[in-house]
Design a protein around this motif. Structure first.
Motif, mmCIF file in Angstrom:
data_model
loop_
_atom_site.group_PDB
_atom_site.id
_atom_site.type_symbol
_atom_site.label_atom_id
_atom_site.label_comp_id
_atom_site.label_asym_id
_atom_site.label_seq_id
_atom_site.Cartn_x
_atom_site.Cartn_y
_atom_site.Cartn_z
ATOM 1 N N GLN A 170 0.730 -1.192 -0.002
ATOM 2 C CA GLN A 170 0.113 -0.017 -0.092
ATOM 3 C C GLN A 170 1.087 1.208 0.158
ATOM 4 O OE1 GLN A 170 -2.655 -0.524 3.491
ATOM 5 N NE2 GLN A 170 -4.093 -1.784 2.205
ATOM 6 N N GLN A 171 1.795 1.256 0.904
ATOM 7 C CA GLN A 171 2.829 2.169 0.851
ATOM 8 C C GLN A 171 3.452 2.506 -0.472
ATOM 9 O OE1 GLN A 171 5.469 1.219 4.114
ATOM 10 N NE2 GLN A 171 4.280 2.291 5.586
ATOM 11 N N ILE A 172 3.780 1.668 -1.049
ATOM 12 C CA ILE A 172 4.546 1.561 -2.477
ATOM 13 C C ILE A 172 3.515 2.098 -3.559
ATOM 14 C CG2 ILE A 172 5.474 0.091 -4.375
ATOM 15 C CD1 ILE A 172 6.583 -1.835 -2.320
ATOM 16 N N ALA A 173 2.395 1.516 -3.456
ATOM 17 C CA ALA A 173 1.196 1.924 -4.526
ATOM 18 C C ALA A 173 1.193 3.683 -3.984
ATOM 19 C CB ALA A 173 -0.167 1.322 -4.276
ATOM 20 N N THR A 174 0.967 4.058 -2.895
ATOM 21 C CA THR A 174 0.589 5.411 -2.714
ATOM 22 C C THR A 174 1.776 6.175 -3.238
ATOM 23 O OG1 THR A 174 -0.670 4.812 -0.734
ATOM 24 C CG2 THR A 174 0.208 7.147 -0.904
#
Length: 183
Positions: A170-174
């Motif tokens: 999720q952090q990577i996608a954000t």
């Protein structure tokens, strides 16, 4: 020894039938009582021994069940411990067929444990790489590595680590979306 008691009883009955003397009959009655008492005592000891054997066998079976449960939960190290204890019990009970069966379960759980440890190391290495890629803003490689680490963690039953990989994904996608928007 049981044959000796039956033989003694048969000899008594034969001797009693041959004697008309009341003193002989009293002596023979006392001898029969002793033989009967010994026979009953032996039967009681055998029953007690059989009960103890059944209890030990049931306890060993319970260990196998606990090992199977741990194996199903992918806790291979705990499964090995239960199987080893069951092996010792079955060996002491001279249950050779059960020893072979449980030995196979032990060997499989040991193999699975070693395999799991290898996959755990691989997952940790892949997670480390994903975090390195993420820190260096290489989001495509970070996403691939985090996904691979997550799948490995799921495969070996470490759901908490897989959940950590979801958070990283999720952090990577954000951050990837922010970086793309800033271009």
């Amino acid at each position: 020894a049981a044959g000796d008691l039956e033989g003694a009883e048969a000899a008594y009955l034969q001797a009693r039938s041959l004697s008309d003397n009341p003193a002989d009959k009293q002596f023979n009655d006392n001898a029969l009582a002793k033989v009967t008492d010994a026979k009953e005592k032996k039967e009681l000891e055998e029953k007690s021994s059989e009960d103890a054997l059944k209890e030990r066998l049931q306890a060993a079976e319970k260990l196998v069940e606990q090992g199977d449960k741990s194996f199903d939960e992918k806790d291979f190290l705990t499964a090995q411990m239960y199987y080893m204890r069951a092996l010792d019990a079955f060996y002491d009970l001279k249950e050779n067929d059960r020893v072979q069966n449980v030995q196979q379960k032990y060997d499989l759980s040991r193999s699975k444990h070693l395999e799991t440890q290898g996959k755990k190391i691989q997952a940790e290495d892949t997670e480390f790489a994903a975090r390195e890629f993420y820190e260096n803003k290489n989001f495509v490689e970070a996403k691939e590595s985090a996904t691979q680490a997550k799948n490995l963690y799921i495969e070996i039953g470490l759901q908490n680590k897989a959940d950590e990989m979801d958070i990283l994904l999720q952090q990577i996608a954000t951050d990837a979306a922010i970086a793309e928007a800033l271009k």
